[in-house]
Design a protein around this motif. Structure first.
Motif, PDB file in Angstrom:
ATOM      1  N   PHE A  59     -18.153 -28.666  35.681  1.00 27.58           N
ATOM      2  CA  PHE A  59     -19.256 -27.710  35.720  1.00 27.58           C
ATOM      3  C   PHE A  59     -20.399 -28.084  34.777  1.00 27.58           C
ATOM      4  N   PRO A  60     -20.126 -28.594  33.569  1.00 22.57           N
ATOM      5  CA  PRO A  60     -21.240 -29.118  32.762  1.00 22.57           C
ATOM      6  C   PRO A  60     -21.954 -30.271  33.458  1.00 22.57           C
ATOM      7  N   TYR A  61     -21.186 -31.107  34.183  1.00 26.95           N
ATOM      8  CA  TYR A  61     -21.808 -32.219  34.905  1.00 26.95           C
ATOM      9  C   TYR A  61     -22.741 -31.700  35.996  1.00 26.95           C
ATOM     10  N   VAL A  62     -22.271 -30.725  36.761  1.00 26.66           N
ATOM     11  CA  VAL A  62     -23.091 -30.147  37.827  1.00 26.66           C
ATOM     12  C   VAL A  62     -24.343 -29.489  37.253  1.00 26.66           C
ATOM     13  N   ALA A  63     -24.207 -28.903  36.059  1.00 24.87           N
ATOM     14  CA  ALA A  63     -25.351 -28.267  35.401  1.00 24.87           C
ATOM     15  C   ALA A  63     -26.411 -29.276  35.008  1.00 24.87           C
ATOM     16  N   ARG A  64     -26.003 -30.520  34.785  1.00 25.01           N
ATOM     17  CA  ARG A  64     -26.933 -31.536  34.285  1.00 25.01           C
ATOM     18  C   ARG A  64     -27.439 -32.485  35.359  1.00 25.01           C
ATOM     19  N   PHE A  65     -26.587 -32.803  36.359  1.00 27.47           N
ATOM     20  CA  PHE A  65     -26.945 -33.802  37.368  1.00 27.47           C
ATOM     21  C   PHE A  65     -26.853 -33.213  38.769  1.00 27.47           C
ATOM     22  N   GLU A  66     -27.597 -33.816  39.680  1.00 30.37           N
ATOM     23  CA  GLU A  66     -27.573 -33.398  41.081  1.00 30.37           C
ATOM     24  C   GLU A  66     -26.879 -34.485  41.900  1.00 30.37           C
ATOM     25  N   ASN A  67     -25.697 -34.175  42.388  1.00 33.98           N
ATOM     26  CA  ASN A  67     -24.919 -35.081  43.230  1.00 33.98           C
ATOM     27  C   ASN A  67     -24.151 -34.274  44.261  1.00 33.98           C
ATOM     28  N   THR A  68     -23.502 -34.993  45.189  1.00 33.72           N
ATOM     29  CA  THR A  68     -22.591 -34.328  46.108  1.00 33.72           C
ATOM     30  C   THR A  68     -21.339 -33.918  45.328  1.00 33.72           C
ATOM     31  N   ILE A  69     -20.504 -33.095  45.953  1.00 34.50           N
ATOM     32  CA  ILE A  69     -19.271 -32.663  45.297  1.00 34.50           C
ATOM     33  C   ILE A  69     -18.387 -33.864  44.985  1.00 34.50           C
ATOM     34  N   ARG A  70     -18.242 -34.753  45.955  1.00 33.76           N
ATOM     35  CA  ARG A  70     -17.395 -35.940  45.742  1.00 33.76           C
ATOM     36  C   ARG A  70     -17.942 -36.797  44.601  1.00 33.76           C
ATOM     37  N   GLU A  71     -19.238 -37.042  44.594  1.00 32.77           N
ATOM     38  CA  GLU A  71     -19.842 -37.852  43.533  1.00 32.77           C
ATOM     39  C   GLU A  71     -19.702 -37.172  42.177  1.00 32.77           C
ATOM     40  N   SER A  72     -19.834 -35.862  42.156  1.00 28.88           N
ATOM     41  CA  SER A  72     -19.713 -35.124  40.903  1.00 28.88           C
ATOM     42  C   SER A  72     -18.302 -35.243  40.327  1.00 28.88           C
ATOM     43  N   VAL A  73     -17.300 -35.116  41.189  1.00 22.64           N
ATOM     44  CA  VAL A  73     -15.909 -35.226  40.745  1.00 22.64           C
ATOM     45  C   VAL A  73     -15.624 -36.620  40.205  1.00 22.64           C
ATOM     46  N   VAL A  74     -16.012 -37.634  40.972  1.00 23.08           N
ATOM     47  CA  VAL A  74     -15.757 -39.024  40.569  1.00 23.08           C
ATOM     48  C   VAL A  74     -16.494 -39.359  39.279  1.00 23.08           C
ATOM     49  N   ASN A  75     -17.767 -38.987  39.202  1.00 23.28           N
ATOM     50  CA  ASN A  75     -18.566 -39.326  38.024  1.00 23.28           C
ATOM     51  C   ASN A  75     -18.104 -38.587  36.773  1.00 23.28           C
ATOM     52  N   ALA A  76     -17.699 -37.339  36.939  1.00 26.87           N
ATOM     53  CA  ALA A  76     -17.197 -36.570  35.787  1.00 26.87           C
ATOM     54  C   ALA A  76     -15.954 -37.216  35.202  1.00 26.87           C
ATOM     55  N   LEU A  77     -15.057 -37.685  36.080  1.00 29.82           N
ATOM     56  CA  LEU A  77     -13.847 -38.359  35.605  1.00 29.82           C
ATOM     57  C   LEU A  77     -14.169 -39.726  35.001  1.00 29.82           C
ATOM     58  N   LYS A  78     -15.121 -40.430  35.581  1.00 22.42           N
ATOM     59  CA  LYS A  78     -15.531 -41.723  35.031  1.00 22.42           C
ATOM     60  C   LYS A  78     -16.110 -41.552  33.627  1.00 22.42           C
TER      61      LYS A  78
END
Length: 205
Positions: free
Chosen positions: A126-145
């Motif tokens: 959720f902090p990632y989504v608050a800061r960046f605009e991506n698809t759900i899949r990209e958000s999940v992958v990038n947050a874990l990365k």
């Protein structure tokens, strides 16, 4: 002393921030009441606190409501997916109590591993989504990365987020204190502290 107490002094800035966090915490709890909006409310919470640590925030309730509307669809979808995943993990733990077959130890370690990944994603997405605009899949992958590549910042975030929950179970007295703080300040304060760490992480990207 006059400088300390004037409108630009540290005491006034501290008091202003303190009141803002109380207002923000109340808004977060209010918008969490429907349950299915917890994801959107958490994203809006971090949207405001991430701006706070960069000294970019405006009026707290206005910034919160704008972020809530902007990220509602994506954050709610993520929250529902996490909710279903959490139910599955919980059912796995209940089933584990009844399981007496082979590879029990392997199953336990696997379940602990997936639980850790689940908690990590729930705290960071959720902090990632608050800061960046991506698809759900990209958000999940990038947050874990980001979590894997920044372990020294991620570990304190986990401690700030999970630590108070674990301490609640230590004593009824601490439970009451934590409950009182959560109503007035707890969630926004944790998000605010985490946002200093997230700021350092996100600046790399």
């Amino acid at each position: 002393m006059k400088h300390f107490l004037n409108m630009e002094g540290p005491f006034y800035r501290f008091l202003t921030r303190f009141v803002e966090l109380i207002v923000l915490n109340c808004m977060f709890l209010l918008f969490c009441i429907p349950i299915f909006t917890i994801g959107a409310s958490t994203t809006a919470l971090y949207s405001v606190t991430l701006k706070m640590v960069r000294n970019e925030e405006g009026v707290v309730y206005s910034c919160f409501f704008q972020a809530f509307k902007k990220n509602f669809k994506q954050s709610t979808s993520i929250w529902i997916l996490l909710l279903f995943a959490g139910i599955i993990i919980l059912l796995d733990y209940l089933y584990l109590k009844l399981y007496d077959g082979n590879f029990t130890l392997l199953i336990i370690f696997s379940l602990f591993f997936f639980t850790f990944i689940y908690l990590l994603l729930t705290i960071l997405i959720f902090p990632y989504v608050a800061r960046f605009e991506n698809t759900i899949r990209e958000s999940v992958v990038n947050a874990l990365k980001i979590a894997v590549t920044n372990p020294f910042q991620t570990i304190p975030v986990l401690i700030f987020s999970i630590g108070p929950v674990l301490l609640i179970f230590l004593s009824p007295h601490f439970f009451l204190v934590a409950l009182y703080l959560s109503i007035f300040l707890g969630f926004s304060l944790v998000a605010y502290l985490n946002s200093f760490l997230f700021r350092n992480i996100y600046e790399k990207y």
